[in-house]
Design an enzyme around this catalytic site. Sequence first.
Site, short mmCIF file in Angstrom:
data_model
loop_
_atom_site.label_atom_id
_atom_site.label_comp_id
_atom_site.label_asym_id
_atom_site.label_seq_id
_atom_site.Cartn_x
_atom_site.Cartn_y
_atom_site.Cartn_z
N LYS A 74 0.43 -1.50 -0.53
CA LYS A 74 0.11 0.20 0.28
C LYS A 74 1.15 1.42 0.22
O LYS A 74 1.04 1.94 -1.22
CB LYS A 74 -0.64 0.23 0.99
CG LYS A 74 -0.92 -0.88 1.15
CD LYS A 74 -2.73 -0.86 2.73
CE LYS A 74 -1.99 -1.08 3.50
NZ LYS A 74 -1.30 -2.98 4.19
N ARG A 103 11.33 -5.54 5.53
CA ARG A 103 11.15 -3.66 4.59
C ARG A 103 11.66 -2.96 5.79
O ARG A 103 12.35 -3.26 6.83
CB ARG A 103 10.10 -4.28 4.60
CG ARG A 103 9.70 -1.96 5.66
CD ARG A 103 7.84 -2.04 5.16
NE ARG A 103 6.77 -2.71 6.19
CZ ARG A 103 5.66 -3.00 6.64
NH1 ARG A 103 5.24 -1.88 5.24
NH2 ARG A 103 5.48 -3.36 7.37
N ARG A 134 -1.17 -9.52 13.40
CA ARG A 134 -1.89 -8.13 12.13
C ARG A 134 -2.25 -8.88 11.29
O ARG A 134 -3.66 -7.88 10.34
CB ARG A 134 -0.33 -7.66 11.82
CG ARG A 134 0.38 -5.73 13.49
CD ARG A 134 1.22 -6.22 12.88
NE ARG A 134 1.29 -5.52 11.03
CZ ARG A 134 3.12 -5.04 10.47
NH1 ARG A 134 4.11 -5.73 11.44
NH2 ARG A 134 2.83 -4.34 9.26
N ARG A 141 -10.14 0.75 8.72
CA ARG A 141 -9.73 -0.72 8.69
C ARG A 141 -10.60 -1.94 9.34
O ARG A 141 -9.78 -2.71 9.43
CB ARG A 141 -8.56 -0.69 9.10
CG ARG A 141 -7.42 -1.11 9.03
CD ARG A 141 -6.20 -0.83 10.28
NE ARG A 141 -4.40 -1.80 9.55
CZ ARG A 141 -3.66 -1.29 9.43
NH1 ARG A 141 -3.89 0.30 8.78
NH2 ARG A 141 -2.78 -1.69 8.56
N ARG A 143 10.77 -0.85 11.68
CA ARG A 143 9.20 -0.59 12.43
C ARG A 143 9.67 -1.74 13.35
O ARG A 143 9.46 -3.28 12.96
CB ARG A 143 7.87 -0.73 11.44
CG ARG A 143 7.47 0.55 10.74
CD ARG A 143 6.71 0.69 9.86
NE ARG A 143 5.63 -0.78 10.68
CZ ARG A 143 4.33 -0.85 9.70
NH1 ARG A 143 4.69 0.35 8.84
NH2 ARG A 143 3.77 -1.41 10.01
P1 ADP Z 1 1.05 -1.94 7.46
O1 ADP Z 1 2.35 -1.25 7.05
O2 ADP Z 1 1.21 -3.42 8.56
O3 ADP Z 1 -0.47 -2.03 6.88
P2 ADP Z 1 0.17 0.52 9.00
O4 ADP Z 1 1.52 0.86 9.23
O5 ADP Z 1 -1.07 0.58 8.25
O6 ADP Z 1 0.58 -1.01 9.27
O7 ADP Z 1 -0.59 0.60 10.42
C1 ADP Z 1 0.68 -0.25 11.55
C2 ADP Z 1 -0.05 -0.16 13.01
O8 ADP Z 1 -1.36 1.03 13.53
C3 ADP Z 1 -1.50 -1.44 12.81
O9 ADP Z 1 -0.95 -1.81 13.56
C4 ADP Z 1 -2.72 -0.58 14.04
O10 ADP Z 1 -2.13 -1.14 15.35
C5 ADP Z 1 -2.28 1.11 13.84
N1 ADP Z 1 -3.48 1.51 12.42
C6 ADP Z 1 -3.33 2.09 11.64
N2 ADP Z 1 -3.99 2.66 10.92
C7 ADP Z 1 -5.27 2.10 11.62
C8 ADP Z 1 -6.70 2.08 11.36
N3 ADP Z 1 -7.10 3.10 10.25
N4 ADP Z 1 -7.07 1.60 12.83
C9 ADP Z 1 -6.74 1.13 14.30
N5 ADP Z 1 -4.94 1.15 13.62
C10 ADP Z 1 -4.69 1.24 12.64
P1 ADP Z 2 2.44 -2.25 3.47
O1 ADP Z 2 1.69 0.05 2.68
O2 ADP Z 2 1.41 -2.23 2.40
O3 ADP Z 2 1.99 -2.36 4.26
P2 ADP Z 2 4.83 -1.30 2.12
O4 ADP Z 2 4.45 -0.78 0.68
O5 ADP Z 2 5.60 -1.01 3.50
O6 ADP Z 2 3.28 -2.44 2.31
O7 ADP Z 2 5.28 -3.17 1.26
C1 ADP Z 2 6.02 -3.67 2.08
C2 ADP Z 2 7.88 -4.26 1.68
O8 ADP Z 2 7.75 -4.86 0.60
C3 ADP Z 2 8.33 -3.24 1.12
O9 ADP Z 2 9.45 -3.39 1.80
C4 ADP Z 2 8.19 -3.13 -0.17
O10 ADP Z 2 9.81 -2.13 -0.81
C5 ADP Z 2 7.81 -4.39 -0.82
N1 ADP Z 2 7.27 -4.37 -1.16
C6 ADP Z 2 6.24 -3.66 -2.06
N2 ADP Z 2 5.39 -4.48 -2.98
C7 ADP Z 2 5.94 -5.61 -3.46
C8 ADP Z 2 5.91 -6.36 -4.70
N3 ADP Z 2 5.14 -6.29 -5.66
N4 ADP Z 2 7.17 -7.28 -4.74
C9 ADP Z 2 7.58 -7.32 -3.88
N5 ADP Z 2 7.95 -6.81 -2.35
C10 ADP Z 2 7.54 -5.10 -2.34
#
Ligand code: ADP
Ligand code: ADP
Length: 213
Positions: free
Chosen positions: A13, A127, A172, A88, A161
Site C-alpha cells: 500500500k 522492509r 496483524r 480498517r 519498524r
Molecule cells: P501495515 O504496514 O501493517 O499495513 P500501518 O503502518 O498501516 O501497517 O499500521 C501500523 C499499525 O498502526 C497497525 O498495526 C495498527 O496498530 C495501527 N493503525 C494504523 N491505521 C489504523 C486504523 N485505520 N485503525 C486502527 N489501527 C490502525
Molecule cells: P504496506 O504499506 O502495505 O504495509 P509496503 O508498501 O511498505 O506495504 O511494502 C512492504 C515491503 O514489501 C516493502 O519493503 C516494499 O519495498 C516491498 N514491496 C512492496 N511491493 C512489493 C512487490 N510488489 N513485490 C515485492 N516487494 C514489494
Amino acid sequence: MKLILLGPPGAGKGTQAQALVESLGVVQLSTGDMLRAAVAAGTDLGKRVKAIMEAGELVPDDIMIEMIAERIAEPDCAKGFILDGFPRTVAQATAFDRMLEEKSLKLDRVIEIQVEDLPLIERVEGRFTCASCGEGYHERFKRPKRDGICDVCGGTEFVRRKDDNGETMKARLKAYHDQTAPLLPYYRGRKVLRTVDGMASIEEVKRQIGAAL
Ligand code: ADP
Ligand code: ADP
Ligand code: ZN
C-alpha cells in the site's frame, strides 16, 4: 481523485501510494505514519497507542475516525487524497462515508492489493525505510541502487519498524482477516472495488492500479 488502498500488512500500500502521489498529484494519508509520528513525538495520543501498535492490534475506531476527519479538512486534501491504512474496520468505513457525504464528496475507487499471508511475512521482515526522507526499501525486492545510500535523498541511515517481526505479524494478519477483510464486500456492494495482484512486481502492480483507475 479520492482513493482507498486496501490490503494486508506488507501488501504494498505504502509503495503504491507513493507512486500515485507522483502520478496523480494528490496527498497520501497514511494513518500508520501519523500514529508512528505521534509515538515518536511522545504526544498523549502516542502514549495511548504505542502498546496497541507494538502488539499488532488495531487502535480504537473513535481515535482513528477523529484523526482522519481532522486531516481531510486540511487545505492540501481539497484536490483529493490516497488513503493508505484507513479505513480498517466497517465502523471506520461507515463513519468515513458520512464524512464524505457531509462535504458532498464522492469516493472514486477502492483498490484491493491481494497477497497471501505467507509471502507477507518476508515482505515485512525485509522492509526498511530511509530515516531522513521516508523512502521505503526491501532487502530483496527493492534494494537501494548503491548499498547503504538512499536513492532519493542520499541519506545513509535507515530504520525498521518495531512491529515488523514474525510474532507481531500473526496478530496483524488476524486483525486484517477478522476486522478489515469485511470491507471488501462492503465496497464491492458500492461498485467502487477493484482488485490487483499484489504478488506481481512493484512495476506490474503499478500498471494494474493505473488500469483500474
Ligand atoms: P501495515 O504496514 O501493517 O499495513 P500501518 O503502518 O498501516 O501497517 O499500521 C501500523 C499499525 O498502526 C497497525 O498495526 C495498527 O496498530 C495501527 N493503525 C494504523 N491505521 C489504523 C486504523 N485505520 N485503525 C486502527 N489501527 C490502525
Ligand atoms: P504496506 O504499506 O502495505 O504495509 P509496503 O508498501 O511498505 O506495504 O511494502 C512492504 C515491503 O514489501 C516493502 O519493503 C516494499 O519495498 C516491498 N514491496 C512492496 N511491493 C512489493 C512487490 N510488489 N513485490 C515485492 N516487494 C514489494
Ligand atoms: Zn532518503
